[in-house]
Design a protein around this motif. Structure first.
Motif, PDB file in Angstrom:
ATOM      1  N   UNK A 143       0.830  -1.240  -0.011  1.00  0.00           N
ATOM      2  CA  UNK A 143       0.074  -0.038   0.026  1.00  0.00           C
ATOM      3  C   UNK A 143       0.656   1.378   0.039  1.00  0.00           C
ATOM      4  N   UNK A 144       1.103   1.652  -1.261  1.00  0.00           N
ATOM      5  CA  UNK A 144       1.994   3.000  -1.259  1.00  0.00           C
ATOM      6  C   UNK A 144       1.155   4.338  -1.060  1.00  0.00           C
ATOM      7  N   UNK A 145       1.786   5.119  -0.463  1.00  0.00           N
ATOM      8  CA  UNK A 145       1.089   6.113  -0.259  1.00  0.00           C
ATOM      9  C   UNK A 145       1.763   7.480  -0.741  1.00  0.00           C
ATOM     10  N   UNK A 146       3.063   7.248  -1.448  1.00  0.00           N
ATOM     11  CA  UNK A 146       3.752   8.243  -2.103  1.00  0.00           C
ATOM     12  C   UNK A 146       4.236   7.697  -3.534  1.00  0.00           C
ATOM     13  N   UNK A 147       3.802   8.474  -4.608  1.00  0.00           N
ATOM     14  CA  UNK A 147       4.086   8.267  -5.925  1.00  0.00           C
ATOM     15  C   UNK A 147       4.829   9.350  -6.563  1.00  0.00           C
ATOM     16  N   UNK A 148       5.404   8.932  -7.362  1.00  0.00           N
ATOM     17  CA  UNK A 148       6.125   9.780  -8.519  1.00  0.00           C
ATOM     18  C   UNK A 148       5.258  10.348  -9.648  1.00  0.00           C
ATOM     19  N   UNK A 149       5.413  11.892 -10.015  1.00  0.00           N
ATOM     20  CA  UNK A 149       4.490  12.025 -10.969  1.00  0.00           C
ATOM     21  C   UNK A 149       4.590  11.375 -12.177  1.00  0.00           C
ATOM     22  N   UNK A 150       3.538  10.792 -12.998  1.00  0.00           N
ATOM     23  CA  UNK A 150       3.717   9.935 -13.843  1.00  0.00           C
ATOM     24  C   UNK A 150       3.102   8.664 -13.506  1.00  0.00           C
ATOM     25  N   UNK A 151       2.881   8.365 -12.306  1.00  0.00           N
ATOM     26  CA  UNK A 151       2.570   6.987 -12.096  1.00  0.00           C
ATOM     27  C   UNK A 151       1.044   7.166 -11.521  1.00  0.00           C
ATOM     28  N   UNK A 152       0.531   5.850 -11.519  1.00  0.00           N
ATOM     29  CA  UNK A 152      -0.872   5.965 -11.159  1.00  0.00           C
ATOM     30  C   UNK A 152      -1.424   5.453  -9.831  1.00  0.00           C
ATOM     31  N   UNK A 153      -1.702   6.518  -9.141  1.00  0.00           N
ATOM     32  CA  UNK A 153      -1.889   5.975  -7.871  1.00  0.00           C
ATOM     33  C   UNK A 153      -3.228   5.091  -7.438  1.00  0.00           C
ATOM     34  N   UNK A 154      -3.251   4.153  -6.510  1.00  0.00           N
ATOM     35  CA  UNK A 154      -4.246   3.412  -6.372  1.00  0.00           C
ATOM     36  C   UNK A 154      -4.472   3.456  -4.773  1.00  0.00           C
ATOM     37  N   UNK A 155      -5.723   3.667  -4.406  1.00  0.00           N
ATOM     38  CA  UNK A 155      -6.083   3.946  -2.967  1.00  0.00           C
ATOM     39  C   UNK A 155      -6.977   2.684  -2.577  1.00  0.00           C
ATOM     40  N   UNK A 156      -6.699   2.057  -1.468  1.00  0.00           N
ATOM     41  CA  UNK A 156      -7.794   0.950  -1.215  1.00  0.00           C
ATOM     42  C   UNK A 156      -8.786   1.628  -0.453  1.00  0.00           C
ATOM     43  N   UNK A 157      -9.969   0.944  -0.603  1.00  0.00           N
ATOM     44  CA  UNK A 157     -11.209   1.140  -0.107  1.00  0.00           C
ATOM     45  C   UNK A 157     -11.992   0.010   0.402  1.00  0.00           C
ATOM     46  N   UNK A 158     -12.948   0.350   1.403  1.00  0.00           N
ATOM     47  CA  UNK A 158     -13.721  -0.798   1.934  1.00  0.00           C
ATOM     48  C   UNK A 158     -14.983  -1.107   0.894  1.00  0.00           C
ATOM     49  N   UNK A 168     -18.955  -2.755  -5.187  1.00  0.00           N
ATOM     50  CA  UNK A 168     -17.978  -4.145  -4.716  1.00  0.00           C
ATOM     51  C   UNK A 168     -16.511  -3.610  -5.133  1.00  0.00           C
ATOM     52  N   UNK A 169     -16.218  -2.257  -5.480  1.00  0.00           N
ATOM     53  CA  UNK A 169     -14.865  -2.215  -5.723  1.00  0.00           C
ATOM     54  C   UNK A 169     -14.070  -2.051  -4.195  1.00  0.00           C
ATOM     55  N   UNK A 170     -12.802  -2.526  -4.477  1.00  0.00           N
ATOM     56  CA  UNK A 170     -12.020  -2.310  -2.975  1.00  0.00           C
ATOM     57  C   UNK A 170     -10.923  -1.438  -3.515  1.00  0.00           C
ATOM     58  N   UNK A 171     -10.586  -0.775  -4.406  1.00  0.00           N
ATOM     59  CA  UNK A 171      -9.802   0.301  -4.616  1.00  0.00           C
ATOM     60  C   UNK A 171     -10.016   1.280  -5.810  1.00  0.00           C
ATOM     61  N   UNK A 172      -9.339   2.392  -5.699  1.00  0.00           N
ATOM     62  CA  UNK A 172      -9.857   3.579  -6.501  1.00  0.00           C
ATOM     63  C   UNK A 172      -8.489   3.742  -7.370  1.00  0.00           C
ATOM     64  N   UNK A 173      -8.358   3.651  -8.701  1.00  0.00           N
ATOM     65  CA  UNK A 173      -7.463   3.939  -9.460  1.00  0.00           C
ATOM     66  C   UNK A 173      -7.521   5.254 -10.002  1.00  0.00           C
ATOM     67  N   UNK A 174      -6.789   6.335  -9.719  1.00  0.00           N
ATOM     68  CA  UNK A 174      -6.432   7.633 -10.094  1.00  0.00           C
ATOM     69  C   UNK A 174      -5.611   8.215 -11.208  1.00  0.00           C
ATOM     70  N   UNK A 175      -6.211   8.414 -12.227  1.00  0.00           N
ATOM     71  CA  UNK A 175      -5.386   8.771 -13.412  1.00  0.00           C
ATOM     72  C   UNK A 175      -5.290  10.167 -13.717  1.00  0.00           C
TER      73      UNK A 175
END
Length: 813
Positions: A667-682, A707-714
Motif C-alpha cells: 500500500x503505497x502512499x507516495x508516488x512519482x509524477x507519471x505513476x498511477x496512484x491506487x487507493x484501497x477502500x472498503x 463492490x470495488x476495493x480500490x480506486x485508480x486515480x489517473x
C-alpha cells in the motif's frame, strides 16, 4: 554554389580595369649612362625582366581583389557542411608546419657553420627557404587538403536543392516543458526564453506558413494550428509539468505530423501526375530544450534515427535555452520509519539532499506537517553541509503522539535557488490501530518469540506496537475465521490435516498472507508434501540437516520482503544477518514451481532459507529454520531470536515478513509524477461518489462501482498532497502524495556526441538565440554563406597589393 545577389556578378567586368591601368601606367625602365661594361648590361636585362614580372604580379593581385569583392557582394553560399578542420586535420597541419620550420632552422644552422661568402650564403638560404615552402605546401595539400576535399565532396556532388525564401513554412515547434525548464535566471525561466524566441520567430515567417505546437507533458498528437495567432496562444498556454514522455518519442510524433501533412497536400493534387506533385511548404521541426538528459531517453532510439534519415527534407533546428553551469540544491528522497504507524506511535523522518554545481557549507532544512484544519506546522529543523554532486543524509528527531487518520507532511529547504520545484518533498503516513495477526503453534512457548517480536511494547508503550498478535493452538484452526486476520503464521505445526490445508489454501487464494516456519525435527514432512498444500506453499520439505554451523546469504536484497533491512542498512542490518546470525539446523526444502528463493544457507548445496510464492490474491512465505529459542541450548537451531544479539534485528525481520505477506508494504502512499496512484477502500454493494482533493485546492468527483476495493486515480501529476473524501461524512478515506521524479533535478546536459547518437551527425542545427536561429535557417535553406571568408581574403589581398606596389615601384635615387 548559389548566390543571393547573382546580378552583381556583372561587376566581374571591372576586372578589365587593372589590365587597362597596367598598359597605360606601365613604368618604363630608366636608361642609365654607364660605361659599356658587359656585366652592367647583363644586370640591366635582368632588371627589365624582373620588373615586367612584378608588373604582372601586381596586376593579377588587383584583378583578384576586385573579383573577390564582386563575389562577396553577390553573397555566394555553399551546401551546409562541416567546413572547419577536424581535430585530426588540425593536428596534421600543425605538425607539418612545425616539422617544416624545424627542418629549415636546422638546415640554416648547418649552412652557417660552412665558411661561405656572404652573397653565396644568402643565395643558398633564399633557395632553402623557397624549397622548404614548396615542400611544406605540397605536404599540406597531400596530407590535409586531399582528405579535406574528399570529406566535403559529398556535399558538393549531391547538394540540396536551393529553397526559395518566399515559400511558406510548415513547422512543428516542440517544447521541453519538464520541470528542469523552470530554471530561473534574471527573472526569466528557461521555458520563458523558449517562448520569447519562438514567438519572435513566428513573426518572421512568410505569409501562408503553418505551425504545430507540441510538448513533452502528454502523448497527444501534434496538429497544425489554423493560424499563427492560435499557435502563439498555444505557446503562451504551455506550463511546466514533470516529464511524462521522453523528448525522443515526441520528436518522432513531430516527424509523423509532418509526414501526414505532406501526404495530405500531395493527395490533394489528384489532377497532377504523381511524379509531378510537389510539396508547397518548407518543412521544419524546432526543438526548444535546455538539453537536460532527464527529458530524453537513457540511450538513443534507432527508430528516431531511421525517421530522421528517411525524412531528409525536414530540417531540424535545436534551440538551446539551458545553462552550461547550472546550480541547484534539491531534496531527492524522503525515508520514513513506516508508511503506517499506530495511533500515538512514533515516526522517524529522514531526507537525502544533493547540491549540483557548488558546495554549500550550511544548508538548512525543515520538517512540516499539516494539522486537521490544513494548517502547516513546523516540527523540526536541521542543517547539513553539501558537497557538490555528493548526497547527504539528514535525520530529524523522533516525533510521536499523532492521532489523526492521515498524516501528511513535507521536508523543505530553507532559502532558494534557481530551481525551486525540488526544494520540497511530500509524504503521507496512515495512523491506525494495529491490525490483528494470528499465530498458530503447538503450544504458546513455541510461539512466544514470534509473538513478542510482533508486539515488543507493553503496558504504557503498547500503543507503539505495529501489530496486535493473537495466539491459538493449531488444533483450533477449524474454529477460527481467518478472514479477520491479514496475516497468519504457522510455527512448527507437526501434522496439518487436509482440512487445515484446504482452509489455509482458500485463505491465501482470497488475499491472505501465510508464513510457514519449519523449526522442529518432529514435523512430518510428508504432510507438507501432499498435493493440496503444494498448490500454495513455496517449497516441499524433505529432511532436516543435522548439527553444523552455517550462515544466511540473502540473494534478493531488493525484494520488498527486505524493505526494512534496506532502510536500516546504515546500521549494518544485512551484514549482521549474514555474518552474526548462525544456523545449526535447517530443513532441506525443494522450491515449488513459481516460487522464489530469497535467501540461502552457506552449506555446499546452498539450500533455500527463505522462499516466497504468490497464489490467487495472496502470498505465502516459508522459513526453513526455527524462529523460537528453546530453554535447552542443545535444541536451538539458530541464534536469530537470541537476546545476546541486538533485539532490533529479529524485530525487524519479523515485522518486514509480516508486512510483506499481509500486503501492508504494497500500500503505497507516495508516488512519482507519471505513476498511477491506487487507493484501497472498503467494498460496498452500491455505487458511491468520492471527491478528490488536490494540492491546487481543486476538487474532482470520482464514481466508484459497487463492490470495488480500490480506486485508480489517473491523469494527475502535480506534486503535493491528495485526499479521497467521502462527501457524506466529509472524512478522508484515503490519502497519498505525489513528488517530482528525482532525476528531473539533474541538470547534466547532453553532449555533442549524445545529440549525434540520437539525431544523427549533421542532421540538426543548434542555435542559442533568435539571431543564431536565423543564421542556421539561412544556411540550411540556401547554403552556408562564405561572405565573411571572402571579406577576409579581400583584406589580405589588398594588404599584399599595397606591399607589392610599395616595394616594386619605390623610387631609387
Amino acid at each position: 554554389m548559389s548566390f543571393l545577389n547573382s546580378s552583381l556578378l556583372l561587376g566581374l567586368g571591372f576586372l578589365a580595369l587593372p589590365v587597362i591601368l597596367h598598359f597605360l601606367l606601365k613604368q618604363k625602365p630608366k636608361k642609365l649612362l654607364f660605361p659599356a661594361l658587359r656585366l652592367l648590361q647583363q644586370r640591366q636585362r635582368q632588371s627589365v625582366r624582373r620588373l615586367r614580372m612584378r608588373h604582372v604580379v601586381l596586376m593579377l593581385l588587383r584583378m583578384l581583389a576586385l573579383g573577390i569583392v564582386v563575389f562577396a557582394l553577390a553573397r555566394p553560399s555553399v551546401p551546409p557542411a562541416n567546413y572547419s578542420l577536424t581535430i585530426r586535420e588540425t593536428a596534421i597541419l600543425l605538425a607539418v608546419i612545425a616539422i617544416g620550420i624545424a627542418s629549415y632552422l636546422f638546415a640554416v644552422r648547418r649552412l652557417r657553420r660552412r665558411a661561405l661568402p656572404q652573397y653565396q650564403q644568402q643565395a643558398k638560404q633564399s633557395s632553402l627557404r623557397n624549397w622548404t615552402t614548396v615542400i611544406v605546401l605540397a605536404a599540406l595539400l597531400l596530407l590535409v587538403g586531399w582528405p579535406y576535399q574528399r570529406r566535403i565532396a559529398a556535399e558538393f556532388s549531391q547538394p540540396r536543392s536551393v529553397t526559395s525564401l518566399d515559400l511558406p513554412v510548415a513547422g512543428v515547434m516542440l517544447f521541453d516543458n519538464s520541470l528542469s525548464m523552470t530554471y530561473l535566471e534574471a527573472g526569466e525561466t528557461s521555458l520563458d526564453r523558449a517562448r520569447t524566441i519562438a514567438k519572435s520567430h513566428l513573426q518572421s515567417l512568410p505569409t501562408g506558413s503553418r505551425i504545430a505546437v507540441g510538448d513533452t507533458g502528454s502523448d497527444r498528437p501534434i496538429p497544425f494550428q489554423t493560424t499563427i495567432v492560435s499557435a502563439q496562444g498555444r505557446i503562451d498556454s504551455l506550463e511546466n509539468v514533470p516529464t511524462l514522455i521522453p523528448f525522443d518519442d515526441r520528436l518522432r510524433e513531430a516527424i509523423k505530423s509532418q509526414e501526414d501533412d505532406r501526404r495530405r497536400i500531395l493527395s490533394d493534387q489528384s489532377s497532377v501526375d504523381e511524379k509531378q506533385r510537389k510539396d508547397r511548404y518548407i518543412r521544419r521541426v524546432y526543438l526548444f530544450t535546455d538539453l537536460a538528459k532527464s527529458a530524453w531517453r537513457t540511450a538513443g532510439s534507432s527508430l528516431l534515427l531511421a525517421d530522421l534519415q528517411r525524412e531528409q527534407s525536414i530540417n531540424v533546428y535545436l534551440v538551446d535555452v539551458g545553462r552550461t553551469n547550472g546550480r541547484d540544491q534539491a531534496i531527492t528522497a524522503v525515508s520514513l520509519s513506516g508508511d503506517r504507524i499506530p495511533v500515538g506511535g512514533e515516526l522517524v523522518v529522514s531526507s537525502t539532499l544533493q547540491s549540483q554545481g557548488e558546495d554549500i557549507p550550511a544548508q538548512g532544512i525543515e520538517l512540516l506537517f499539516e494539522n486537521k484544519t490544513g494548517e502547516t506546522i513546523k516540527q523540526g529543523q536541521s542543517t547539513v553541509r553539501l558537497d557538490a554532486n555528493l548526497p547527504a543524509q539528514v535525520q530529524f528527531p523522533l516525533i510521536s503522539g499523532f492521532t489523526q487518520r492521515w498524516l501528511q507532511g513535507e521536508t523543505r529547504l530553507i532559502g532558494s535557488d534557481p530551481l525551486t520545484f525540488d526544494n520540497t518533498r511530500y509524504f503521507t503516513v496512515e495512523v491506525s490501530e494495529p491490525p490483528p495477526v494470528l499465530v498458530l503453534a503447538p503450544d504458546a512457548a513455541t510461539a512466544q518469540a514470534w509473538m513478542t517480536a510482533l508486539a515488543p511494547h507493553d503496558r504504557s508503550s503498547a500503543a507503539l506496537n505495529r501489530f496486535k498478535p493473537h495466539f491459538e493452538p493449531f488444533s483450533k484452526l477449524p474454529e477460527l475465521n481467518l478472514a479477520l486476520f491479514p496475516a497468519v503464521t504457522m510455527v512448527n505445526c507437526i501434522r496439518p490435516t487436509d482440512e487445515a490445508w484446504s482452509q489455509l489454501g482458500k485463505y491465501v487464494e482470497g488475499g491472505g498472507g501465510l508464513i510457514v516456519i519449519l523449526g522442529s525435527p518432529d514435523i512430518r514432512s510428508d504432510f507438507y508434501r501432499r498435493a493440496l498444500p503444494q498448490q500454495f506453499l513455496p517449497g516441499m520439505p524433505d529432511s532436516y540437516q543435522s548439527i553444523g554451523e552455517w550462515s544466511f546469504s540473502i540473494t534478493e536484497r531488493n525484494h520488498p520482503l527486505f524493505s526494512i533491512f534496506r532502510r536500516l542498512e546504515n546500521y549494518g542490518s544485512f551484514s549482521m544477518f549474514e555474518n552474526v546470525v548462525y544456523v545449526t539446523r535447517f530443513w532441506k526444502v525443494t522450491p515449488a514451481e513459481g516460487a522464489h528463493v530469497l535467501a540461502t544457507y552457506s552449506d555446499p548445496e546452498h539450500w533455500p532459507a527463505i522462499l516466497e510464492r504468490s497464489y490467487g490474491k495472496g502470498r505465502s512465505v516459508m522459513l526453513t529454520t526455527a524462529a523460537h529459542l528453546p530453554d535447552n541450548p542443545n535444541q536451538r537451531w539458530n541464534n536469530l531470536p537470541s537476546p545476546l544479539l541486538d533485539a532490533w534485528l529479529f524485530l525487524s525481520f519479523v515485522e518486514q515478513m509480516t508486512d510483506y505477506v499481509s500486503r501492508f508494504s504494497d500500500e503505497r502512499r507516495a508516488f512519482l509524477a507519471g505513476e498511477t496512484p491506487v487507493v484501497k477502500i472498503a467494498a460496498q454493494p452500491v455505487e458511491r461518489n468520492f471527491l478528490l482533493k488536490q494540492p491546487d485546492l481543486r476538487q474532482s468527483r470520482l464514481v466508484i462501482p459497487p463492490g470495488a476495493t480500490s480506486v485508480v486515480i489517473e491523469n494527475i501529476s502535480t506534486p503535493g498532497h491528495y485526499q479521497l473524501i467521502d462527501p457524506d461524512s466529509r472524512e478522508a478515506v484515503g490519502a497519498f502524495s505525489i513528488n517530482a521524479p528525482p532525476e528531473e533535478s539533474d541538470l547534466t546536459r547532453l553532449t555533442a556526441q549524445d545529440l549525434n547518437d540520437r539525431l544523427g551527425v549533421d542532421r540538426y542545427q543548434i542555435a542559442q538565440s533568435l539571431e543564431e536561429l536565423k543564421d542556421r535557417i539561412n544556411a540550411a535553406d540556401l547554403g552556408q554563406e562564405i561572405f565573411p571568408l571572402l571579406l577576409v581574403l579581400v583584406i589580405v589581398i589588398f594588404c599584399g597589393e599595397h606591399l607589392v606596389a610599395n616595394r616594386f615601384y619605390e623610387q631609387t635615387a
